[in-house]
Write an enzyme that holds these catalytic residues in place. Structure first.
Site, PDB file in Angstrom:
ATOM      1  N   GLY A 156       0.662  -1.234  -0.233  1.00 54.11           N
ATOM      2  CA  GLY A 156       0.337  -0.459   0.371  1.00 54.11           C
ATOM      3  C   GLY A 156       1.106   1.051  -0.275  1.00 54.11           C
ATOM      4  O   GLY A 156       1.899   1.573  -0.127  1.00 54.11           O
ATOM      5  N   ILE A 158       1.991   3.221   2.760  1.00 56.48           N
ATOM      6  CA  ILE A 158       3.976   2.514   3.704  1.00 56.48           C
ATOM      7  C   ILE A 158       3.988   1.458   2.263  1.00 56.48           C
ATOM      8  O   ILE A 158       5.398   1.925   2.687  1.00 56.48           O
ATOM      9  CB  ILE A 158       2.845   2.588   4.694  1.00 56.48           C
ATOM     10  CG1 ILE A 158       1.759   3.290   5.042  1.00 56.48           C
ATOM     11  CG2 ILE A 158       4.378   1.732   5.845  1.00 56.48           C
ATOM     12  CD1 ILE A 158       1.411   3.012   6.840  1.00 56.48           C
ATOM     13  N   ARG A 178      -2.480  -7.488  -2.653  1.00 60.48           N
ATOM     14  CA  ARG A 178      -3.925  -8.406  -3.013  1.00 60.48           C
ATOM     15  C   ARG A 178      -4.422  -8.106  -4.860  1.00 60.48           C
ATOM     16  O   ARG A 178      -4.566  -9.003  -5.749  1.00 60.48           O
ATOM     17  CB  ARG A 178      -4.918  -8.407  -2.563  1.00 60.48           C
ATOM     18  CG  ARG A 178      -4.958  -8.158  -1.142  1.00 60.48           C
ATOM     19  CD  ARG A 178      -6.587  -7.820  -0.857  1.00 60.48           C
ATOM     20  NE  ARG A 178      -6.650  -6.108  -0.218  1.00 60.48           N
ATOM     21  CZ  ARG A 178      -7.825  -5.776   0.175  1.00 60.48           C
ATOM     22  NH1 ARG A 178      -8.619  -6.164   0.173  1.00 60.48           N
ATOM     23  NH2 ARG A 178      -7.226  -4.537   0.105  1.00 60.48           N
ATOM     24  N   SER A 237       3.143  -3.528  10.509  1.00 63.69           N
ATOM     25  CA  SER A 237       1.412  -2.920  10.435  1.00 63.69           C
ATOM     26  C   SER A 237       0.801  -3.678  11.807  1.00 63.69           C
ATOM     27  O   SER A 237       0.798  -2.201  12.426  1.00 63.69           O
ATOM     28  CB  SER A 237       1.241  -3.825  10.064  1.00 63.69           C
ATOM     29  OG  SER A 237       1.606  -5.641  10.022  1.00 63.69           O
ATOM     30  N   ARG A 238       0.286  -4.986  11.908  1.00 57.98           N
ATOM     31  CA  ARG A 238      -0.622  -4.607  13.589  1.00 57.98           C
ATOM     32  C   ARG A 238      -0.087  -5.874  13.554  1.00 57.98           C
ATOM     33  O   ARG A 238       0.174  -7.858  12.888  1.00 57.98           O
ATOM     34  CB  ARG A 238      -1.800  -5.202  13.131  1.00 57.98           C
ATOM     35  CG  ARG A 238      -2.762  -3.342  12.793  1.00 57.98           C
ATOM     36  CD  ARG A 238      -2.694  -3.000  13.851  1.00 57.98           C
ATOM     37  NE  ARG A 238      -3.366  -1.834  13.284  1.00 57.98           N
ATOM     38  CZ  ARG A 238      -2.960  -0.594  13.224  1.00 57.98           C
ATOM     39  NH1 ARG A 238      -1.068  -0.236  13.009  1.00 57.98           N
ATOM     40  NH2 ARG A 238      -3.364   0.971  13.003  1.00 57.98           N
ATOM     41  N   GLU A 267      -1.109  -5.275  23.288  1.00 61.37           N
ATOM     42  CA  GLU A 267      -0.029  -4.096  23.291  1.00 61.37           C
ATOM     43  C   GLU A 267      -0.503  -3.674  24.696  1.00 61.37           C
ATOM     44  O   GLU A 267      -1.891  -3.187  25.209  1.00 61.37           O
ATOM     45  CB  GLU A 267      -0.116  -3.164  22.687  1.00 61.37           C
ATOM     46  CG  GLU A 267       0.557  -4.247  20.790  1.00 61.37           C
ATOM     47  CD  GLU A 267       0.527  -2.746  19.973  1.00 61.37           C
ATOM     48  OE1 GLU A 267       0.329  -1.855  20.132  1.00 61.37           O
ATOM     49  OE2 GLU A 267       1.496  -2.940  18.565  1.00 61.37           O
ATOM     50  N   HIS A 286       5.666   0.141  19.276  1.00 63.58           N
ATOM     51  CA  HIS A 286       4.377   0.707  18.846  1.00 63.58           C
ATOM     52  C   HIS A 286       4.377   2.151  17.996  1.00 63.58           C
ATOM     53  O   HIS A 286       4.027   2.642  18.805  1.00 63.58           O
ATOM     54  CB  HIS A 286       3.160   0.093  19.156  1.00 63.58           C
ATOM     55  CG  HIS A 286       1.875   0.090  17.864  1.00 63.58           C
ATOM     56  ND1 HIS A 286       1.069  -0.471  18.234  1.00 63.58           N
ATOM     57  CD2 HIS A 286       1.744   1.185  16.851  1.00 63.58           C
ATOM     58  CE1 HIS A 286       0.225  -0.220  16.667  1.00 63.58           C
ATOM     59  NE2 HIS A 286       1.072   1.143  16.141  1.00 63.58           N
ATOM     60  N   ILE A 287       6.052   2.554  17.445  1.00 62.11           N
ATOM     61  CA  ILE A 287       5.967   4.520  18.082  1.00 62.11           C
ATOM     62  C   ILE A 287       6.341   4.249  15.979  1.00 62.11           C
ATOM     63  O   ILE A 287       7.084   5.241  15.347  1.00 62.11           O
ATOM     64  CB  ILE A 287       7.587   3.784  18.131  1.00 62.11           C
ATOM     65  CG1 ILE A 287       8.702   3.292  17.610  1.00 62.11           C
ATOM     66  CG2 ILE A 287       7.162   4.190  19.660  1.00 62.11           C
ATOM     67  CD1 ILE A 287      10.403   4.059  17.988  1.00 62.11           C
ATOM     68  N   GLY A 288       5.714   3.719  14.791  1.00 61.97           N
ATOM     69  CA  GLY A 288       5.814   3.810  13.996  1.00 61.97           C
ATOM     70  C   GLY A 288       5.192   4.867  13.097  1.00 61.97           C
ATOM     71  O   GLY A 288       6.054   5.772  12.597  1.00 61.97           O
TER      72      GLY A 288
END
Length: 326
Positions: A156, A158, A178, A237-238, A267, A286-288
């Site tokens: 995508g 990112i 996809r 991502s997640r 988290e 989680h500091i993206g």
């Protein structure tokens, strides 16, 4: 009476002041503690708008109690913390903050790749603990990044931004998505691969896919076993996209060399989590998108969306487009 906006985290005074000019505003004030669920439910029951973060669960229970709620402005690209179908049933607009964090998150994702490959956090601790007493040719050697193959799962915005950074390191760019990304193929020389082929060929596998029913649990032990033994896995991502125990087992068994993780299944992770004792894991909280400029831009986008809904204008980044007609 002015609409009531509840902000679920401590935010800069400028954000509170902006919203307070037109609305009644209340914000959670504790920096190191999330708003408790019972308080979130209590505030949602009387709020006209919520400004939330990705860890706030906006489900049918909350939405059923929120009789006045018109908009949830989620400070994230993702919205897997929100029941979109329930929100639409209750007539609540859901907005997110895409685009403004693309480059910042890509910077962090590639930095995490570099830090893991070159063992930077391990080396920093080595110095701080007073262990650096001499120099040796093979002391803390890592692996090169330049001219290697990077496999991007999720091409995508990112993912494409990470690919641009990889091109600067003369990396061969493989991707799985996809849909084919013809622009990335033409501009960056990116090469489409099946999921299995990407795992088998890549020196670095970086997960940047969104969390949904198709990607939840996408990475299992069998997938790590298909990767090169010297390969490095990065997840920015997640957390639920990977089976964490499968990754732990793969790292312990030497199926892959190392992992760099900015996200986790739950988290924050506990202090006793196995990842935290593994030298071949770089773990970040989680500091993206955590640059000053980007976080402020995300908050401003949330404010824009809240103001638009109250002014009966189309929000900039409405997710459930079926809920409002403008």
């Amino acid at each position: 009476m002015k609409p009531f906006v509840y902000i679920t985290r401590k935010v800069p005074d400028a954000i509170v002041s902006r919203l307070s000019a037109s609305y009644q505003v209340e914000a959670w004030t504790e920096e190191d503690k999330a708003v408790p669920r019972e308080i979130l439910l209590e505030k949602a029951a009387v709020a006209d708008a919520l400004l939330t973060v990705i860890s706030d669960v906006i489900d049918n229970e909350l939405l059923s109690r929120a009789g006045r709620l018109k908009v949830v402005a989620n400070m994230a690209v993702g919205f897997d913390n929100i029941d979109l179908e329930a929100a639409s049933r209750h007539g609540v607009a859901i907005c997110n903050t895409p685009d403004v964090l693309t480059d910042t998150t890509a910077d962090l994702a590639f930095a995490l790749l570099l830090a893991t490959a070159r063992r930077m956090t391990e080396a920093s601790e080595f110095v701080k603990e007073g262990k650096w007493t001499s120099w040796a040719p093979m002391m803390l050697v890592g692996t090169d990044v330049h001219h290697k193959k990077i496999g991007i799962v999720g091409m995508g915005k990112i993912g494409t931004a990470v690919a641009k950074r990889a091109a600067g390191f003369d990396m061969e760019i493989l991707y799985h998505n996809r849909k084919r990304h013809e622009v990335a193929e033409e501009m960056l020389g990116a090469q489409y691969r099946s999921f299995d082929a990407l795992l088998q060929e890549s020196d670095f596998v970086i997960c940047l896919a969104p969390l949904n029913d198709d990607t939840r649990g996408m990475f299992q032990r069998k997938h790590f076993q298909k990767m090169k033994k010297e390969a490095i896995f990065i997840n920015a991502s997640r957390g639920p996209i990977i089976n964490e125990q499968a990754l732990i087992d793969a790292l312990e068994a030497g199926d892959i060399a190392a992992a760099g993780l900015d996200v986790f299944d739950k988290e924050p992770i506990g202090a006793d989590h196995p990842f935290l004792t593994m030298k071949n894991v770089v773990a970040l909280p989680h500091i993206g998108s955590a640059s000053r400029e980007t976080r402020l831009a995300m908050m401003e986008t949330c404010c824009d969306n809240i103001e638009a809904v109250f002014d009966q204008r189309p929000p900039k980044t409405l997710v459930n487009k079926d809920v409002l007609q403008f």
